[in-house]
Design a protein around this motif. Structure first.
Motif, short mmCIF file in Angstrom:
data_model
loop_
_atom_site.label_atom_id
_atom_site.label_comp_id
_atom_site.label_asym_id
_atom_site.label_seq_id
_atom_site.Cartn_x
_atom_site.Cartn_y
_atom_site.Cartn_z
N GLU A 138 0.82 7.37 -6.99
CA GLU A 138 1.93 6.43 -6.89
C GLU A 138 1.42 5.00 -6.88
O GLU A 138 0.31 4.73 -6.44
N ALA A 151 2.80 1.18 -5.60
CA ALA A 151 3.80 0.41 -4.87
C ALA A 151 3.60 -1.05 -5.26
O ALA A 151 2.51 -1.60 -5.08
N VAL A 177 8.33 1.81 -5.30
CA VAL A 177 7.27 2.80 -5.43
C VAL A 177 7.59 3.65 -6.65
O VAL A 177 8.71 4.13 -6.80
#
Length: 186
Positions: A119, A121, A128
């Motif tokens: 992921e 962010a 995200v």
């Protein structure tokens, strides 16, 4: 007992591999006993020694910096049953523009499997986003075979792939790490 060190465990290989490692310090401990199993008797194995002393670190915390910006890196790993809802492996890189996080219920990242998540962010948008690999013809194979197929394909196309020299450097790094662990642990 935890010990700070300048080399990490398998994390050194990961961070050296991306060739961005500026500094790495780890703390590790060996807390959990293990059951030694004989797998020659079947897939689930037969316990031949229950509650044996574990000689391999099962709790690892590493931090360091990577890249020209010295982005902060934190990696946490623990063996045994994970805390409910939390990954067994949590690797984070914090940069000026946000975070990159690799989370996994598995430690065998080279093999892959369900639950591994990458992921990003972004600080600017406070969002995200999960980063998914591009689909390819190998996705229909069993997960361990996918990576092998991709390696053969890279070799065929003369793209980057692990070589003997590459593997030797990884083994030499692991040898240094284990010698250091043995010297401090005994």
């Amino acid at each position: 007992m935890q010990r700070a060190r300048t080399y990490g465990t398998f994390l050194t290989g990961i961070l050296e591999e991306i060739r961005l490692l500026s500094m790495l310090v780890t703390a590790w401990s060996t807390l959990l006993p293990v059951n030694i199993k004989d797998y020659s008797v079947g897939d689930t194995g037969k316990v031949v020694e229950a509650g044996a002393r574990n000689t391999v670190p099962d709790q690892i915390l590493a931090y360091g910096t990577v890249g020209p910006s010295d982005a902060a890196v934190t990696v946490k790993f623990h063996a045994g049953k994970e805390f409910p809802g939390q990954p067994r492996l949590d690797w984070r890189i914090q940069g000026e523009k946000g975070w990159l996080r690799l989370a996994s219920p598995l430690v065998s990242l080279n093999v892959g499997g369900p639950g591994i998540k990458l992921e990003i962010a972004r600080n600017e948008t406070n969002t995200v986003e999960e980063i998914l690999p591009e689909a390819d013809e190998w996705d229909e194979l069993p997960v361990p075979a996918q990576n092998i197929a991709r390696l053969y394909e890279a070799y065929r196309k003369n793209e980057w792939h692990p070589t003997f020299d590459w593997a030797l450097k990884r083994h030499e790094a692991l040898d240094r790490i284990w010698k250091e662990f043995d010297a401090e642990s005994h």
